[in-house]
Scaffold this motif. Structure first.
Motif, PDB file in Angstrom:
ATOM      1  N   ALA A  57     -11.803  44.141 -47.566  1.00 36.59           N
ATOM      2  CA  ALA A  57     -12.955  44.433 -46.569  1.00 36.59           C
ATOM      3  C   ALA A  57     -13.218  45.950 -46.370  1.00 36.59           C
ATOM      4  CB  ALA A  57     -12.270  44.173 -45.078  1.00 36.59           C
ATOM      5  N   SER A  58     -12.250  46.997 -46.362  1.00 35.17           N
ATOM      6  CA  SER A  58     -12.447  48.376 -46.270  1.00 35.17           C
ATOM      7  C   SER A  58     -13.265  48.869 -47.657  1.00 35.17           C
ATOM      8  CB  SER A  58     -11.154  49.143 -46.548  1.00 35.17           C
ATOM      9  OG  SER A  58     -11.273  50.553 -46.279  1.00 35.17           O
ATOM     10  N   ALA A  59     -12.888  48.163 -48.744  1.00 38.61           N
ATOM     11  CA  ALA A  59     -13.675  48.551 -49.908  1.00 38.61           C
ATOM     12  C   ALA A  59     -15.145  48.362 -50.042  1.00 38.61           C
ATOM     13  CB  ALA A  59     -13.018  47.891 -51.291  1.00 38.61           C
ATOM     14  N   ARG A  60     -15.414  47.082 -49.498  1.00 37.33           N
ATOM     15  CA  ARG A  60     -16.669  46.457 -49.286  1.00 37.33           C
ATOM     16  C   ARG A  60     -17.565  47.338 -48.260  1.00 37.33           C
ATOM     17  NH1 ARG A  60     -15.511  41.937 -47.766  1.00 37.33           N
ATOM     18  NH2 ARG A  60     -15.521  40.699 -50.001  1.00 37.33           N
ATOM     19  N   THR A  61     -17.005  47.940 -47.283  1.00 40.43           N
ATOM     20  CA  THR A  61     -17.564  48.627 -46.174  1.00 40.43           C
ATOM     21  C   THR A  61     -17.893  50.276 -46.682  1.00 40.43           C
ATOM     22  OG1 THR A  61     -16.654  47.259 -44.379  1.00 40.43           O
ATOM     23  CG2 THR A  61     -17.501  49.508 -43.842  1.00 40.43           C
ATOM     24  N   GLN A  62     -16.768  50.917 -47.198  1.00 39.59           N
ATOM     25  CA  GLN A  62     -16.851  52.198 -47.349  1.00 39.59           C
ATOM     26  C   GLN A  62     -17.447  52.486 -48.756  1.00 39.59           C
ATOM     27  OE1 GLN A  62     -14.044  55.002 -46.061  1.00 39.59           O
ATOM     28  NE2 GLN A  62     -12.664  53.001 -45.408  1.00 39.59           N
ATOM     29  N   PRO A 100     -19.421  50.167 -51.090  1.00 41.87           N
ATOM     30  CA  PRO A 100     -20.123  48.990 -51.425  1.00 41.87           C
ATOM     31  C   PRO A 100     -20.661  48.904 -52.968  1.00 41.87           C
ATOM     32  CG  PRO A 100     -21.528  50.149 -50.196  1.00 41.87           C
ATOM     33  CD  PRO A 100     -20.123  50.877 -50.113  1.00 41.87           C
ATOM     34  N   ASP A 101     -21.015  50.083 -53.497  1.00 40.05           N
ATOM     35  CA  ASP A 101     -21.375  50.058 -55.096  1.00 40.05           C
ATOM     36  C   ASP A 101     -20.205  50.076 -56.152  1.00 40.05           C
ATOM     37  OD1 ASP A 101     -24.091  50.177 -54.140  1.00 40.05           O
ATOM     38  OD2 ASP A 101     -24.331  52.451 -54.478  1.00 40.05           O
ATOM     39  N   SER A 102     -19.323  50.127 -55.321  1.00 41.41           N
ATOM     40  CA  SER A 102     -17.748  50.077 -56.357  1.00 41.41           C
ATOM     41  C   SER A 102     -16.889  49.084 -56.108  1.00 41.41           C
ATOM     42  CB  SER A 102     -16.904  51.326 -55.897  1.00 41.41           C
ATOM     43  OG  SER A 102     -17.615  52.615 -56.202  1.00 41.41           O
ATOM     44  N   TYR A 103     -17.546  47.942 -55.217  1.00 45.07           N
ATOM     45  CA  TYR A 103     -16.620  46.813 -54.674  1.00 45.07           C
ATOM     46  C   TYR A 103     -16.330  46.042 -55.740  1.00 45.07           C
ATOM     47  CZ  TYR A 103     -14.988  42.678 -52.545  1.00 45.07           C
ATOM     48  OH  TYR A 103     -14.230  41.540 -52.067  1.00 45.07           O
ATOM     49  N   ALA A 128     -12.536  45.240 -57.237  1.00 41.62           N
ATOM     50  CA  ALA A 128     -11.902  43.830 -57.369  1.00 41.62           C
ATOM     51  C   ALA A 128     -11.514  43.655 -58.948  1.00 41.62           C
ATOM     52  CB  ALA A 128     -13.036  43.092 -57.005  1.00 41.62           C
ATOM     53  N   LEU A 129     -12.380  44.004 -59.575  1.00 40.77           N
ATOM     54  CA  LEU A 129     -11.715  43.854 -61.306  1.00 40.77           C
ATOM     55  C   LEU A 129     -10.388  44.481 -61.452  1.00 40.77           C
ATOM     56  CD1 LEU A 129     -15.192  43.963 -62.871  1.00 40.77           C
ATOM     57  CD2 LEU A 129     -13.713  42.164 -62.908  1.00 40.77           C
ATOM     58  N   ILE A 147     -15.727  37.024 -56.429  1.00 42.77           N
ATOM     59  CA  ILE A 147     -16.835  38.129 -56.896  1.00 42.77           C
ATOM     60  C   ILE A 147     -17.763  37.623 -57.986  1.00 42.77           C
ATOM     61  CG2 ILE A 147     -15.400  39.993 -56.296  1.00 42.77           C
ATOM     62  CD1 ILE A 147     -14.726  40.380 -59.282  1.00 42.77           C
ATOM     63  N   LYS A 148     -17.533  36.323 -58.378  1.00 37.97           N
ATOM     64  CA  LYS A 148     -18.015  35.868 -59.760  1.00 37.97           C
ATOM     65  C   LYS A 148     -19.566  36.167 -59.633  1.00 37.97           C
ATOM     66  CE  LYS A 148     -18.849  31.739 -62.381  1.00 37.97           C
ATOM     67  NZ  LYS A 148     -18.545  30.032 -62.636  1.00 37.97           N
ATOM     68  N   SER A 149     -20.177  35.723 -58.436  1.00 41.39           N
ATOM     69  CA  SER A 149     -21.578  35.984 -58.377  1.00 41.39           C
ATOM     70  C   SER A 149     -22.127  37.291 -58.396  1.00 41.39           C
ATOM     71  CB  SER A 149     -22.040  35.350 -57.176  1.00 41.39           C
ATOM     72  OG  SER A 149     -23.628  35.594 -57.001  1.00 41.39           O
ATOM     73  N   ALA A 150     -21.268  38.159 -57.509  1.00 43.69           N
ATOM     74  CA  ALA A 150     -21.625  39.850 -57.752  1.00 43.69           C
ATOM     75  C   ALA A 150     -21.343  40.175 -59.328  1.00 43.69           C
ATOM     76  CB  ALA A 150     -20.813  40.462 -56.592  1.00 43.69           C
TER      77      ALA A 150
END
Length: 434
Positions: free
Chosen positions: A340-345, A347-350, A354-355, A377-380
């Motif tokens: 959640a923190s990664a997605r917020t701060q 977003p381009d690296s999320y 996750a990988l 994260i399959k779709s993204a």
């Protein structure tokens, strides 16, 4: 027998030239090892050469382009561009340095464009202003600036995925051009690498231009500038730097000296250091991460990098170190909050983050967690070779061998279609044996 023949080839290569003519050695090696010459060699490429019609010059002008690794793998990503003066001389090693530094996490991936000249007279003309003292062979810098700002840079922006962050580098008269481009009213560049600039030109009159430029831009933010000098006499660079620091003490200027290099040998070491000013804090090593108390501090650390010249987006190596940090510091149990923190701060690296974490789960034999995270994260992730390979490993560990094989094949197919380097293909498990 084959191993013995291969060994013999190495032995013959070192000993036989002492007693046989080169043609005889080549013939003997072909006779001993016929299988060594059957396969066609692979052509390795570091870029392309192209040209556009220039109204400024009323002629075609050549240029070179080198794209970053995985350019085809990220169709939505936009990249900073480094333009290099004297492209015939400077492009190859500059593209290599940019590739290597970005591969190792030291720089953001970038497009490198070589600005070619049509021989030495054109180089002298295109990098200098008119001067009665120097003669008629000089004085075409306005033509070159028009060509770049109205023709080449717009062409690159149209045909490649650029971000709007444009740096320009050059040395010698090319370095002088860089300083002129920095002061041009409608310059398309916002970072400057000037190596061994020929400030002797026109009796060091550029110092006057610097004074006027600083006066006209008082109170305004000035762009990043790298300035260097080798073991060179009469260039005027040290005096220029002194004047610059006196007139604009707050300017973000990096000044490097290379006393053990000449005007010619400084091209590579100065370019290497010059590239680093574009993102001098892009990379954070594992030791630095381990000193940070928790993932929240870490994500703020990386989010702050987004103010750099080229912004910030985490790539594979940094994501790998981040995952190692999370596992080593035993914070991985807070996965939901971390994501959640990664997605917020960031977003381009999320997806990359996750990988990286999924790789950690696979390495620590937590295949179910890896598969669950990858599913989320399959779709993204889209057509990500890394995603397919990590899911392949997870499914293999879960006992789904056939599905794992299909996923692995897809990973390799994507890597090859997207132009992955050979080392990247092997990192994914290697080509499929037919």
């Amino acid at each position: 027998m084959m191993a013995r023949l291969v060994f013999s080839r190495s032995l013959f290569s070192s000993l036989l030239p002492k007693v046989l003519a080169p043609k005889s050695v080549g013939l003997l090696l072909c006779i001993c090892l016929p299988t060594m010459v059957n396969a066609a060699p692979e052509v390795l490429s570091y870029g392309i050469a192209d040209n556009i019609e220039s109204k400024a010059y009323d002629a075609k002008r050549r240029f070179m382009v080198s794209l970053p690794e995985r350019y085809q793998a990220y169709p939505q990503r936009h990249y900073p561009v480094l333009y290099v003066m004297d492209g015939d001389f400077q492009f190859r090693h500059t593209a290599m340095l940019a590739h290597t530094q970005s591969r190792m996490g030291k720089l953001p991936p970038m497009i490198v464009v070589g600005i070619a000249n049509q021989g030495n007279p054109d180089y002298l003309y295109s990098t200098t202003w008119q001067s009665e003292k120097e003669g008629d062979e000089f004085g075409g810098i306005d033509v070159m600036m028009q060509h770049l700002s109205q023709e080449l840079v717009p062409y690159i922006d149209k045909h490649y995925r650029t971000s709007g962050s444009n740096a320009v580098a050059g040395y010698s008269l090319g370095g002088l051009f860089v300083l002129q481009a920095m002061m041009a009213k409608d310059t398309p560049f916002n970072a400057f690498i000037s190596m061994s600039p020929s400030l002797w030109y026109d009796n060091y009159s550029f110092n006057n231009q610097l004074t006027e430029f600083i006066k006209a831009n008082k109170g305004k933010p000035l762009p990043p500038l790298f300035l260097s000098v080798a073991n060179e006499q009469g260039m005027g660079i040290r005096d220029f730097h002194t004047l610059l620091t006196e007139k604009a003490p707050g300017w973000q200027v990096t000044f490097n000296t290379y006393p053990n290099d000449t005007h010619y040998t400084t091209a590579i070491p100065a370019m290497m250091d010059g590239l680093n000013i574009l993102a001098d804090s892009h990379y954070t090593d594992m030791d630095e991460l381990m000193e940070m108390p928790d993932y929240q501090v870490v994500f703020k650390h990386f989010a702050d990098k987004q103010s750099q010249w080229a912004g910030y987006r985490m790539d594979w190596l940094q994501a790998y170190y981040l995952a190692k940090y999370l596992f080593a510091s035993k914070q991985i149990d807070e996965l939901e909050q971390i994501l959640a923190s990664a997605r917020t701060q960031l977003p381009d690296s999320y997806v990359e983050i996750a990988l990286g974490i999924s790789k950690g789960f696979n390495k620590t034999k937590q295949a179910e967690k890896a598969a669950s995270l990858l599913d989320s994260i399959k779709s993204a992730a889209g057509e990500s070779a890394d995603w397919y390979q990590q899911m392949s490993l997870a499914q293999s560990a879960l006992g789904h061998a056939q599905e794992a094989e299909v996923l692995h094949r897809k990973a390799i197919e994507l890597a090859q279609a997207q132009g992955f380097e050979s080392w990247e293909v092997w990192e994914l498990g290697g080509p499929i044996a037919e």
